[in-house]
Each structure stands twice: as structure tokens, then as C-alpha cells.
Enzyme design. Structure first.
Site, short mmCIF file in Angstrom:
data_model
loop_
_atom_site.label_atom_id
_atom_site.label_comp_id
_atom_site.label_asym_id
_atom_site.label_seq_id
_atom_site.Cartn_x
_atom_site.Cartn_y
_atom_site.Cartn_z
CB SER A 213 -1.13 -0.03 1.34
OG SER A 213 -1.42 1.08 1.33
CG HIS A 214 1.60 5.18 -2.57
ND1 HIS A 214 2.74 5.93 -1.99
CD2 HIS A 214 2.05 5.70 -4.00
CE1 HIS A 214 3.14 6.70 -2.97
NE2 HIS A 214 2.86 6.27 -4.00
CB ALA A 215 -1.26 3.86 3.53
#
Length: 483
Positions: free
Chosen positions: A145-147
Site C-alpha cells: 500500500s502507498h499508505a
């Protein structure tokens, strides 16, 4: 259940507003931001060693064992918490391709993996080991995830997984991170207990900031006002609609995407950029523009320019390795410029200008407000923003050969998200070879065969700029040259 002790304020496991926006986007196909690394191995990996390597990585790169806990009321930021129910066998899976195990089959499997949403109640990654590739090879897909990060955690992860020789000495296994059984209500109760102290701290910080601004204004009124006005003008430029009209060919969006790839020597791309006073990135973007321009010409809808966005890292030496510190620059990609030298010059000029904008991080500054919006309001804001047609990224890889559980890594491809864009292109340079993965919406690019030919021709044209003059001279583009 007894109340747990209050949590310390300001610890680095708090999600930033931008990280939280990226996390929330995982629930909707149009805003998912996960990216995927595809590694092709020259032989089957040792499964037991691979599992051990991923276990080790999850103990060192703590984000791999953490999930996001969100308070039911936004009185405190969401927090990364070591998952007490972490299960490595959920995150690491093993599959086999049916015969003949082609690269096309592998890319299609990667597409399905990337299109599928991550389970936000768990750690935000998954890996798939793939057997059965032709010529006795195998592959590893790692989706993040880019988070979690804008790239550095990914590098840290691979440092734990990779070896620099096929059969190195065993490495010690670090201890398992201490889990914490924490839920959103716990965060809410803790934040309410800390509310008086937090309010005092924030108020004191705001007063200090205001006092500092007042001192600057009194000491240097002209410079301070000029700086403020310059930032405001820059913010207007950054937030205005894209600098080119969207392509009429690329307007449609769907949930169906496809990935094609090409590769070339890093030395060829570097020589092409150097030949005209540019960089590898300038040559890459000019080649991409050339391919896209050809595609529009072949389909009978030539355009002079289209909006293309690229990420710019804002990470400083003091920033933590995890989390996101990036902004975007959008240029009017000169796809209609037939002269590759002039095309590269225009690309370089626009990228430099975009990087130098004082308000380049204006979206990051707006993120605290956007992150407080309910989902419906946030989506309405997003829908009002005109997305670019194309996103492009350039990711440096490893300069040396690497091995994974006894197998040599032959190629690495990067597949990125499609946040309401028609195409995401990612270049990775690794051990002297550049790979470029073009992930595109099939409703936007409808002529797949022509697209592949045009992209290859665009890169061939730029590479010719770095060839010795006696061998060849760069030629202006023509649609007929793509067949």
C-alpha cells in the site's frame, strides 16, 4: 475491560494526513494507490529460504507487521499498531502458472493481484511466489500500500530479502515485534484523556508560529510580504487545471487494465540524454512522449500536448523512512513535437520549472483538512479535480546483481496504480538494464497492438540520439515508421 494506559502523543506511528488519505483510498477502485514489484528469477527459489527471508523482513521492517487503527471520532490521528493476529502465511502465498508460463501470463496475474483490494484490517501488503514460468524460471510479486511509504520502506524490505550471492551464510532471525491489542475506541479514550494537554501544546505552538511571523514581518516587511505573495501565486499555478487539454482519445475510464513492458540498456538511455545536455529522466520522458504522440497519429487524432504528471520527492535527511513525502508536477507533455531533441528540451524545461515551484507541496498542506472530510464529501472534491492523462515515475534500483532464496533476480518491473489516469509508466534501472512497465486502462487505450509498437518506436528514436553520428542520424517521426 480495564482502560489501557494513555498513549504518548506525537510518536512516529501516527499516520500523517497524506498517509491517511492514501489509506482511505484503498476502499475505492478509482483511488487505490498500491504498487507492485515484479521480480523474475532465473530458477525456482528455495521456498523455505524465501519464507524465512520474508519472515525476517517483517521483523525488521515493522510496517510489514502493523495494521492501521482508526478512532471512531477524529480526535487523534490513526495509528500503526503491531497486529497481534499477524499471519505470515496469509500475506505470502504460492501459486503456479499453467503451461507454457509466459511473461504475458505473469503480467496478467500481476494485474489481478494489483487490482484486488488489500484487506485494511491487516498489514497492508501481500506477496505471491509464482512457479512454472517458461525456461525453468520463477517470479515474486510484492504488493505494498502507498499508505506505508513512498519508496524507502520498499528498499529496506528488499535489503532484508535479497542476498548478494547465491548461498550466503545464514543471518540471525530478529525477535518478533511486540504486538499491541488496540482498537479505535482505545485511541478515542486515550485522546480524550490527553485533550487538555494536547490543546495547550497546540495553542502554544500556534502562538510561537504567529510570534515568529510577526518578528520576521517587523524585521523584513518587504521580503516577508514578497515571499507570501510569491507562495500564493505559486499555489494558484500548482492548483490550476492541467497545462494541456486532456486527449480526446483517452477520456474513457474503466476497471479493466493491462500491462506491457519493454527493456533497454541503461547506458543507451544515459547516452541519449547526455547527447543533448539532458538526464536519463529527460530521455525517458521524451521517449514516452514520442510513443504517445505516434499512437495518436496512427489512430488519426494527432495532438500537440497532453497532461502528464510525475512525482517529486520532498524527503529530507531528517524525515522518517516510512510515510509519504512527495508532491506531483504536471507538465504539458509535448507529444506532438516531431524533433526528439526539441522534445527532450521542452520536457526538461517544464520539469525544472515545476520542481522549483514554492508551493509544490500545497496538496500536502491541504491534506489535514481533506483527511477530516467524510467519504462522500472527499469523493466529491476528488471528482472536481481534473486528473492528468498519464503518470510517469523513474525508480532507481540496485546497481549490483542480487539473489533471492538461491535464485538470481533477472528482471524487475514496477506496476503502479491508476488513480483516474489512462496510463501509469514506471522505469526501473537495475544492474545496467532499464525496464519500463506501462500499465494502462483498456477503455482509454483501445488499440493494444499499435500502442506497443508506438511505445517501442518512441524509445528506439531517443536511443538513436546517443549513437555515434557515423552510424545513424536521428530522423523526424512519421506514423509509417511504427509498422
Amino acid at each position: 475491560m480495564a482502560d489501557r494506559p494513555p498513549l504518548p502523543a506525537g510518536q512516529p506511528d501516527e499516520l500523517s494526513p497524506l498517509d491517511y488519505l492514501l489509506h482511505r483510498g484503498e476502499a475505492y477502485p478509482a483511488t487505490r494507490s498500491a504498487f507492485l514489484d515484479l521480480e523474475i528469477l532465473d530458477r525456482p527459489a528455495d521456498w523455505a529460504r524465501l519464507r524465512e527471508a520474508m519472515d525476517r523482513a517483517s521483523r525488521v521492517v515493522i510496517r510489514m507487521r502493523q495494521k492501521v487503527v482508526i478512532p471512531p471520532v477524529p480526535t487523534t490521528p490513526p495509528r500503526w499498531v503491531v497486529d497481534p493476529d499477524f499471519d505470515l502465511d496469509y500475506h505470502l502465498r504460492r501459486v503456479a502458472l499453467p503451461a507454457p508460463g509466459t511473461l504475458r501470463q505473469l503480467l496478467d496475474l500481476a494485474e489481478v493481484t494489483l487490482q484486488s483490494p488489500l484487506d485494511t484490517s491487516r498489514a497492508l501488503w501481500e506477496a505471491v511466489y509464482v512457479e512454472g514460468l517458461e525456461e525453468g524460471r520463477s517470479a515474486l510479486l510484492i504488493k505494498l500500500s502507498h499508505a506505508i511509504t513512498d519508496g524507502l520502506v520498499r528498499l529496506a524490505l528488499f535489503e532484508q530479502v535479497y542476498d548478494t550471492e547465491p548461498n550466503p551464510e545464514p543471518r540471525p532471525m530478529p525477535p518478533v515485534p511486540v504486538p499491541r491489542d488496540l482498537n479505535g475506541n482505545d485511541l478515542l479514550r486515550s485522546s480524550l484523556r490527553r485533550l487538555p494537554g494536547t490543546t495547550f501544546h497546540v495553542g502554544r505552538k500556534l502562538l510561537a508560529s504567529a510570534a515568529g511571523t510577526a518578528v520576521r514581518l517587523a524585521a523584513q516587511p518587504g521580503a516577508t510580504v514578497t515571499e507570501a505573495l510569491g507562495f500564493a501565486d505559486s499555489a494558484v499555478r500548482v492548483l490550476r487545471p492541467p497545462p494541456a487539454e486532456p486527449s480526446p482519445l483517452l477520456r474513457r475510464r474503466s476497471l479493466v487494465s493491462r500491462t506491457v513492458v519493454l527493456e533497454l540498456p541503461l547506458a543507451d538511455l544515459r547516452a541519449a540524454g547526455k547527447a543533448v545536455g539532458g538526464s536519463v529522466n529527460d530521455a525517458y520522458l521524451a521517449a514516452l512522449c514520442g510513443g504517445l504522440g505516434r499512437y495518436h497519429e496512427v489512430l488519426g487524432v494527432p495532438v500537440d500536448a497532453l497532461p502528464l504528471a510525475l512525482p517529486v520527492s520532498l524527503r529530507g535527511a531528517d524525515d522518517p523512512a516510512s510515510g509519504n513525502r512527495f508532491a506531483g508536477v504536471t507538465i504539458a507533455a509535448p507529444v506532438g513535437e516531431s524533433d526528439p531533441v526539441e522534445r527532450m528540451r521542452q520536457v526538461r524545461q517544464q520539469v525544472i520549472a515545476g520542481r522549483s515551484e514554492p508551493a509544490i507541496d500545497v496538496i500536502g498542506r491541504l491534506a489535514p483538512v481533506l483527511s477530516l472530510l467524510p467519504d462522500e464529501a472527499l469523493h466529491e472534491v476528488i471528482d472536481r479535480i481534473t486528473p492528468p492523462d498519464i503518470q510517469a515515475s523513474n525508480v532507481p534500483g540496485y546497481a549490483q546483481e542480487t539473489f533471492l532464496a538461491g535464485a538470481r533476480v533477472e528482471r524487475q518491473y514496477g506496476l503502479g496504480p491508476l488513480p483516474r489516469v489512462a496510463m501509469m509508466a514506471i522505469l526501473i534501472s537495475r544492474a545496467g538494464t532499464c525496464t519500463v512497465a506501462f500499465r494502462y486502462d483498456t477503455a482509454s487505450f483501445t488499440a493494444a497492438d499499435q500502442l506497443e509498437k508506438c511505445l517501442q518506436a518512441g524509445f528506439d528514436e531517443i536511443v538513436e540520439l546517443g549513437r555515434p553520428p557515423a552510424r545513424s542520424a536521428p530522423q523526424a517521426r512519421s506514423p509509417e515508421g511504427t509498422s
